[in-house]
Structure formats: C-alpha cells, structure tokens
Design an enzyme around this catalytic site. Structure first.
Site, PDB file in Angstrom:
ATOM      1  N   ASP A  35      21.950 117.753  94.920  1.00 31.57           N
ATOM      2  CA  ASP A  35      21.738 119.148  94.529  1.00 31.57           C
ATOM      3  C   ASP A  35      21.120 119.216  93.297  1.00 31.57           C
ATOM      4  OD1 ASP A  35      21.816 121.984  95.329  1.00 31.57           O
ATOM      5  OD2 ASP A  35      23.094 122.026  93.501  1.00 31.57           O
ATOM      6  N   GLU A  60      17.003 116.802  96.202  1.00 33.25           N
ATOM      7  CA  GLU A  60      16.555 118.263  96.184  1.00 33.25           C
ATOM      8  C   GLU A  60      15.883 118.569  94.573  1.00 33.25           C
ATOM      9  OE1 GLU A  60      17.441 122.904  95.821  1.00 33.25           O
ATOM     10  OE2 GLU A  60      18.829 121.213  95.021  1.00 33.25           O
TER      11      GLU A  60
END
Length: 635
Positions: A315, A368
């Site tokens: 993330d 990401e």
C-alpha cells in the site's frame, strides 16, 4: 514477588543480524513463545526497547501489576529485553509496561510481534500458538505457474467485514464461514486470485484496516489465527491464490501501538518531516534504521511463511518514495543529492523485494504506486525497485474519466483510452478498479456511467470488456461485478438482493465469463506485459468512437481481434482491416442477451475480402452492437 527467569531464544548470530538489519525471521525470536524450561512449561517474552530503564510484562496472570515480572535487558547493547515466565500459557492476556531511562515516561504497549490480539476495542496482546495442519501441499508445489507473469491473473478485491454479513445476527461472517461462502463465490466467478484488504489487527473500523497495530496478528474480528489459515487453505484447495494488502508506509499513533514505543521515537522517524503523515494523521517508519528494516521485512516474510500467502499488495508506495509527498515547500528536506527521493525508503523497498523473492520465488509483490517513478516493477539488478507488478493508476483514471462522459462527447476524448498504450509496457501493470474508486462521493462504478439504466449497464459491460482485453492483469473490487448501485459502505454488506434483477445478474454473468475468457485464451495473458502481445488495427476512428486491436499469443492461431463500439449507436456494415485472409468466428460478445444485451446485431458472413482497409490488404464488414465489444478469432 514472582520471578522472571533469565532465558533467551537469541544467539549471537541473531543479534548481529538484527543490528545489521538482515534478520528476516524475527518473529521466531521476538514476541511471546510457549516453551518448556527445566521441565516447566511457560512463555518466553522478548521485546525491543533500547531506551527503557525497565520493562515488565503485565497481564491477567499477575493482576496487571508492574513489578511482578520484570524482563532482563541483554548485555550486548541490542536493546532487547527478555525473560521466561513459568506457567503462563496459551490465551494469557498481556502488555509490556516500559519505563524510559531519560525522560521518565511510562508506556503500556501491545506486543509488536503478538500472534493474536484482543478483539477491538480491547487492545492487549494474547499468548498464542496453533498446530494447524495445512492441506495445500499440491497448490504450494504448483503455484509458481499460477502466479507467473505470463499466466492469467484476475483478482477479486475483498473487505472481509462488508462482503456479506450474517443478517439474522447482524454480524461479520467468521473466517470459517467465509471459507465456505466466499471461496465458493470466487471460484464460481472464475477469478484466479482473491485480495484481502488488510487483515492484520487494527483498532479502528473506518480505517478499513490501513492503520495497523498488530502487524503479526490476523484481526480477531473474524476468528482465531488458525481460522484464517483454514480460509487460506480452502482458497488453495479451490486453486485460488491469496494476496494480502500490506502496509509498511505508516502506522497509527494509538497509545498501545508502535508510536513512542519505549518513550522514544523508536519505530517512527524522529523528524516529523519524515516521521509524520499529515494526510492520514499517522506515523512513518524510520526506514534508515536497521532494526526497523528487519522488523518490516520479517513481517512481509511472516505472512508468506506462516500463512501461505501468494503475494503482497504493498500500500501507498508513492508516499514512501518521495520526501515531498503531499508536503508543501518548507515541509520537507531534500536528500543528500538535493533531490526529493527518499533514499532510505527506496533502499528498504529493494531489500524487501529481494528478500521476499529469494525465499519465495513463486509469489508476487504488487505496488500501489501512482507516480511516474521509473522501473517500479523491474528487477533490482536492472535499476528497478523489484516489484512483480504495479497498479496502472493512469489507465484507471483515464478510462473512468472517459466512460463517465456522455457518449455524444466521446469522439473528442478517444485519446484518453488510447494514451495508456503508449506506456503500457514500461511496467508490469495491473489494471485496478479498486475500493478507492467507489467511496467518498465518487459513486459506484455503474453509477458513474451516463444514460438510462440500459445504457449504464451496457457501458459497464463495455468498460469491463475493455479492461479484460487490454494488456495487463486485472483487479475488481467486491460488488462491482454485479453493478452495485450504491457506494461501498465498510460497515454494511454488499447489496446481494440486486441479483434478483436481470440487469444485475447480466453484469455478474459477464464478469464471470470475462474471467473464463481471459483464463482460457493465451493471447490475453501470455504476453500481457510485452508490446509483442498487442497490435492496433485502428485507434483513430474518433468520429464513430470505434477502436480495433489485436491481442497476440505465442502462437498466431491464438490471436484475437477486438472491436469496441463506444457509443449507443449500432454500426452496421462496419469495415475493419485484417492481418490476413480467412474466416472469423465470434468468441465473445458483450451484447449477448444473457448479459442483458440486445443480441440483435449478428455477424454471419465473416469471410475476409481482398479489399484494402486500415493499411491492410484484407478486410471484413461487421455489425457492431451499441456500447458493445466483439472478439473474433480466425477459424
């Protein structure tokens, strides 16, 4: 006063690796471990607290009294406090009470390496062990081919708390209940992988799991650690890979968490320009500290080792790469070369990926990452960061922007769909339509689409058809597959009742068949990260809003011709150029009646003519359905 016995699981080699940031299995040493010493069963505790004057284990076994069980500090300067407490066993609740040596601050902290945490809002750690017997030997032996970059990779992104609820009792489904319902559903929908939004323990439901306090513990909201292993096992039994969201970018400042752990800035960077994320009101790890690198890399390895995860979606990578991420001038300090790259974080990312792939060459790490930082998914030896894949955020933004436009205006914006192909092979891209696109007033995917209900769902089918025939792997968030009309609500359940309506059932059937189409057609995955797997026939027919391209496999016989009609106007006798002479057969049609399409635009005469078109010697005329995708192969 009870006595804590001096005992250690650490060797001198362990300590040297830890200090050097090279110990990648710290979970085998730190935390609480049930062992037997001199014939007495109990628990060994070890915690890193170099600024501490004293550390006690407090818990339900000593009435939470500080002085009952002091830990002993190691003599080697490692900052590790450890000790064995007899007769403390599985299920015991505990925290560390830490007194700082310089500022006399006292903290009560959960164990950073705890394998289980109390159910929120309670915040203590729990002594835990399980003897789960895995049954996924076949999957683990063969998963390399299922996780390969030249294999179909269609991911269903899931938030466990809101996928489906137990209606009568108004509660979450447990890990074991999900092992029945969710596994069957993902298998039936033909997804190859499932991705869980963070399942590591977190205190605050509205964070969706992205503010972690228990990095080594699956959240107790849904059951016990062995229950989560059972869920992973059942996915593997169904030949479905499991990806976990992993958050090494920041952590919350909750009193029981990692922040200000031993009365000093131990886990977070002491300089707020590097140690505090103002957007998320959270703390940022000190990536330049060896022990922190070892902690985080051990955590990545832990989920792959102990829970058989098949990959990690990392993330907020962009926030780690840049010192000026979401900061104004004066709020950040350039690196030693005067640039904005966070060099220590970049080194950590490379080291993490190298360690993961060395131990688990058959998994994938997926970034990401939303910027143009180069070579995110390229090998470290080639100057890359070493990820296996990267989310194609530009494709997502441009494509959703295009599809939200009224169809009458699309002829002026076709370059938004074609632009991504200019850089599509610069990285190993995954195409994401994730949870972030269906919250905070952005509307659900189908509700972004223009027109009446039929056009909205035809646009949705066309969007997904474009996604599945575009180079790259795929990710779709829960509910989007059947056209959930409301935004995602983390505190509720998906609107499964919508499937009583044909239009929603049709969208679901389309996604199910697109997953199957993607998995069975080599041209759609064998070269999905290579320019050799894609060829334009015509991207310039802006007036009619039609795009035509070829997806190519290793064998020419597998090649597929794709035609998209991006307006609700049918195109009859529409001519396209062909790569060779021959007869075509239709292999997919998003306008099929079973998808709630019209099924009115048939193509029966599909033999090529020797008529030049699109700079090709052979061509054919087709009938294009409104807002539809057609796919053909040569017979």
């Amino acid at each position: 006063m009870a006595q804590t016995i001096a005992h250690s699981l650490f060797t001198e080699f362990d300590i040297n690796l830890f200090k050097g940031g090279k110990h990648y299995r710290l979970y085998e040493k730190f935390g609480s471990h049930i062992i037997t010493v001199d014939g007495v069963k109990g628990t060994y505790f070890a915690v890193w607290a170099p600024s501490a004057k004293s550390v006690s284990v407090i818990g339900d076994f000593n009435f939470w009294l500080e002085g009952e069980h002091h830990l002993n500090v190691r003599w080697d300067g490692s900052g590790i406090w450890e000790g064995f407490i007899p007769e403390v066993t599985k299920g015991a609740i505990y925290k560390y009470k830490i007194r700082n040596s310089s500022n006399n601050v006292t903290t009560e902290k959960a164990d950073p390496f705890a394998r289980r945490c109390e159910h929120p809002p309670k915040t203590a750690s729990q002594v835990w062990e399980d003897d789960y017997k895995w049954t996924d030997k076949k999957w683990m032996k063969n998963r390399k081919k299922n996780n390969a970059l030249d294999a179909p990779y269609a991911v269903y992104e899931v938030h466990l708390g809101s996928w489906k609820k137990q209606i009568e009792e108004n509660r979450f489904l447990s890990y074991r209940e999900l092992a029945d319902d969710l596994v069957k559903y993902v298998k039936d929908m033909n997804f190859t992988h499932v991705e869980f939004m963070p399942i590591m323990e977190y205190p605050y439901d509205p964070s969706w799991g992205y503010q972690l306090t228990g990095y080594f513990a699956p959240t107790s909201r849904f059951g016990y650690p062995d229950d989560f292993k059972f869920l992973v096992d059942k996915f593997h039994e169904a030949s479905i890979g499991v990806l976990l969201d992993w958050v090494p970018s920041h952590f919350p400042s909750d009193d029981h968490g990692l922040g200000f752990f031993d009365g000093s800035h131990l886990y977070e960077h002491p300089d707020r320009r590097k140690g505090y994320h103002q957007d998320w009101k959270s703390l940022i790890f000190n990536y330049g500290r060896n022990e922190i690198k070892a902690f985080l890399i051990s955590n990545a390895i832990f989920w792959l080792d102990q829970y058989h995860a098949d990959g990690l979606r990392v993330d907020a990578v962009a926030s780690m790469l840049f010192l000026d991420y979401s900061r104004e001038d004066g709020e950040w300090e350039p690196n030693m070369f005067g640039g904005n790259e966070y060099l220590e974080a970049i080194d950590f990312i490379k080291e993490m990926n190298a360690a993961v792939y060395e131990s688990f060459p058959d998994v994938q790490t997926i970034a990401e990452e939303s910027t143009s930082f180069p070579k995110v998914s390229r090998p470290i030896y080639d100057g890359g960061l070493g990820f296996g894949m990267k989310w194609m955020m530009g494709w997502m933004h441009d494509t959703l922007g295009y599809f939200q436009k009224e169809t009458i205006y699309r002829k002026h914006h076709q370059n938004e769909l074609t632009f991504g192909l200019n850089y599509a092979f610069s990285e190993n891209f995954m195409l994401p339509l994730s949870h972030d696109e269906v919250v905070y007033g952005k509307k659900s995917i189908v509700d972004k689409m223009p027109g009446d209900e039929w056009q909205k769902f035809a646009n949705l089918r066309l969007l997904y058809s474009f996604m599945y025939t575009h180079p790259g792997t795929k990710l779709l968030f829960q509910g989007s597959e059947f056209g959930q009309t409301s935004e995602w609500n983390f505190n509720g359940s998906l609107d499964w009742h919508l499937l009583q309506y044909d239009v929603h059932k049709g969208a679901q059937s389309l996604v199910k068949d697109l997953n199957k189409f993607y998995s069975k057609e080599p041209a759609l995955y064998q070269k999905q990260f290579s320019h050799e797997g894609f060829e334009w026939i015509d991207h310039g027919d802006h007036q009619n809003c039609v795009m035509t391209y070829i997806r190519k496999g290793e064998n020419e016989k597998d090649n597929i011709i794709i035609i998209l009609n991006l307006t609700p106007v049918p195109r009859e006798n529409y001519r396209i150029g062909l790569p060779k002479a021959g007869t075509l057969k239709e292999v997919f049609n998003s306008d099929d009646q079973k998808y709630y399409g019209t099924s009115n635009y048939k193509n029966t005469k599909l033999t090529s003519e020797e008529k030049e078109w699109n700079n090709r010697e052979h061509s054919v005329e087709l009938n294009l359905p409104p807002l539809g995708m057609l796919a053909f192969k040569f017979k």
